[in-house]
Design an enzyme around this catalytic site. Sequence first.
Site, PDB file in Angstrom:
ATOM      1  N   LYS A 113       0.829  -1.215   0.000  1.00 47.32           N
ATOM      2  CA  LYS A 113       0.000   0.000   0.000  1.00 47.32           C
ATOM      3  C   LYS A 113       0.856   1.256   0.000  1.00 47.32           C
ATOM      4  O   LYS A 113       0.519   2.241  -0.651  1.00 47.32           O
ATOM      5  CB  LYS A 113      -0.968  -0.015   1.186  1.00 47.32           C
ATOM      6  N   LYS A 195      -6.326 -10.543  -4.837  1.00 52.46           N
ATOM      7  CA  LYS A 195      -7.524 -10.877  -4.070  1.00 52.46           C
ATOM      8  C   LYS A 195      -8.661  -9.898  -4.391  1.00 52.46           C
ATOM      9  O   LYS A 195      -8.411  -8.757  -4.780  1.00 52.46           O
ATOM     10  CB  LYS A 195      -7.220 -10.900  -2.569  1.00 52.46           C
ATOM     11  N   LYS A 198     -12.486  -4.465  -1.568  1.00 53.43           N
ATOM     12  CA  LYS A 198     -13.431  -3.348  -1.603  1.00 53.43           C
ATOM     13  C   LYS A 198     -12.808  -2.124  -2.241  1.00 53.43           C
ATOM     14  O   LYS A 198     -13.455  -1.359  -2.934  1.00 53.43           O
ATOM     15  CB  LYS A 198     -13.800  -2.957  -0.164  1.00 53.43           C
TER      16      LYS A 198
HETATM   17  P1  ATP Z   1      -9.942  -3.090   1.511  1.00 57.90           P
HETATM   18  O1  ATP Z   1      -9.586  -3.257   0.071  1.00 57.90           O
HETATM   19  O2  ATP Z   1     -10.567  -1.773   1.836  1.00 57.90           O
HETATM   20  O3  ATP Z   1      -8.809  -3.461   2.464  1.00 57.90           O
HETATM   21  P2  ATP Z   1     -11.035  -5.697   1.886  1.00 57.90           P
HETATM   22  O4  ATP Z   1     -11.897  -6.259   0.840  1.00 57.90           O
HETATM   23  O5  ATP Z   1      -9.615  -6.179   1.972  1.00 57.90           O
HETATM   24  O6  ATP Z   1     -11.127  -4.127   1.774  1.00 57.90           O
HETATM   25  P3  ATP Z   1     -11.247  -5.683   4.784  1.00 57.90           P
HETATM   26  O7  ATP Z   1     -12.283  -4.831   5.441  1.00 57.90           O
HETATM   27  O8  ATP Z   1      -9.845  -5.202   4.765  1.00 57.90           O
HETATM   28  O9  ATP Z   1     -11.769  -5.956   3.281  1.00 57.90           O
HETATM   29  O10 ATP Z   1     -11.284  -7.130   5.419  1.00 57.90           O
HETATM   30  C1  ATP Z   1     -12.439  -7.640   6.100  1.00 57.90           C
HETATM   31  C2  ATP Z   1     -12.300  -9.133   6.267  1.00 57.90           C
HETATM   32  O11 ATP Z   1     -12.479  -9.776   4.993  1.00 57.90           O
HETATM   33  C3  ATP Z   1     -10.915  -9.580   6.768  1.00 57.90           C
HETATM   34  O12 ATP Z   1     -11.104 -10.669   7.662  1.00 57.90           O
HETATM   35  C4  ATP Z   1     -10.215 -10.061   5.522  1.00 57.90           C
HETATM   36  O13 ATP Z   1      -9.230 -11.041   5.807  1.00 57.90           O
HETATM   37  C5  ATP Z   1     -11.386 -10.644   4.733  1.00 57.90           C
HETATM   38  N1  ATP Z   1     -11.146 -10.592   3.282  1.00 57.90           N
HETATM   39  C6  ATP Z   1     -10.893  -9.474   2.558  1.00 57.90           C
HETATM   40  N2  ATP Z   1     -10.771  -9.784   1.257  1.00 57.90           N
HETATM   41  C7  ATP Z   1     -10.925 -11.133   1.155  1.00 57.90           C
HETATM   42  C8  ATP Z   1     -10.901 -12.053   0.074  1.00 57.90           C
HETATM   43  N3  ATP Z   1     -10.695 -11.618  -1.161  1.00 57.90           N
HETATM   44  N4  ATP Z   1     -11.121 -13.367   0.325  1.00 57.90           N
HETATM   45  C9  ATP Z   1     -11.351 -13.805   1.599  1.00 57.90           C
HETATM   46  N5  ATP Z   1     -11.380 -12.976   2.677  1.00 57.90           N
HETATM   47  C10 ATP Z   1     -11.181 -11.663   2.467  1.00 57.90           C
HETATM   48 MG    MG Z   2      -8.263  -5.253   3.393  1.00 58.71          MG
END
Ligand code: ATP
Ligand code: MG
Length: 332
Positions: A113, A195, A198
């Site tokens: 990041k 992965k 969001k």
């Molecule tokens: P951002 O891109 O804003 O970091 P994010 O999609 O990574 O968003 P987080 O809020 O950081 O979401 O993570 C919330 C939960 O979802 C955490 O437990 C993280 O490990 C899980 N998670 C995030 N992305 C994935 C994915 N692609 N597959 C499985 N678990 C995920």
């Molecule tokens: Mg995340």
Amino acid sequence: MSNKRVVSGIRPTGNVHLGNYLGAIRNSVALQDAHQGFFFIADLHAVTEEYDAKLLAEHTCATAAIYLASGIDATRSTLFVQSHVPAHCGLARVLGSIAPFGLLSRMVQFKDKSERQGAKTCLGLFDYPVLMAADILAYKPELVPVGSDQKQHLELTQQLANRFNKRFGPVFVVPKPLIMQDGARIMSLSDGNSKMSKSEPNDRSRINLLDGADAVKAKVHFAKTDLIKGLEFGNRDRPEVNNLLTIYQLASGKSREHVATECGDMGYGKFKPLLTDALVSYLEPIQTRFARIMGDRAELDAILKQGAERAGVIAEETLKQAMSAMGFAGRT
Ligand code: ATP
Ligand code: MG
């Protein structure tokens, strides 16, 4: 009720997607039966990268509603907003005094990041894993259900707990991550090596939990595939196919073996509509409940207020114990 605890959080950074659900939320929901659940909307973690201040409160409410719509039961579990419990920040501050700078600079998420953000990289992004350790350790949980992207941060949390306990006495419980094998890392629909996230600007890279049938159909239609005949799990050279089959397996509730046999000889013309239908049926009940919950904002606010009060009592007590063990003068 069991006194074993479980803690997990989601950042209100945008649309909650299938990866969040399959990697973390559904495991949190399942753990509520045998554990005391503490689930939070990690708004302090959402401001460590560029964000839109006008949307933060709205995303926070929607993320809370997604938790409830997914099956988090606010009468059994504690659902709250991270910034409503100031003890998280207090604990992060004192844990900062035993968090090795070198280790933090080697965190993969920080390296990725900060590389992307360049000069905009802030201190909050650097000590994100320390606040995350505080978020968890405050509740002395046994388990932390997360996706595999959080494994390294969880290891740091364990190290900080051990380090603290060794130096100042046994205040913290060393938590274990709960990373399920299936769904631990759902990949982007447009790149099978990244992965699903969001914060990825391309909305077509993910299935959002609130996507309607048309959006799901279009996203699955445009999902990246390859030209090789037949569909198979586990081929490292075909990450997109593996990801789509995994999503189908989890959304349909079928076993991996069943899906491997059912889809082994299929082309995408047949598989993609099957996947679309499975996803639409999987998401629909969550969406119906979400609409109902968002229709009563006063009730949602009351749940979050009560959650912050319950969480605050426990987090404050842990902070007090940690500060006392560290030798701070107590307040009289
Ligand atoms: P951002 O891109 O804003 O970091 P994010 O999609 O990574 O968003 P987080 O809020 O950081 O979401 O993570 C919330 C939960 O979802 C955490 O437990 C993280 O490990 C899980 N998670 C995030 N992305 C994935 C994915 N692609 N597959 C499985 N678990 C995920
Ligand atoms: Mg995340």
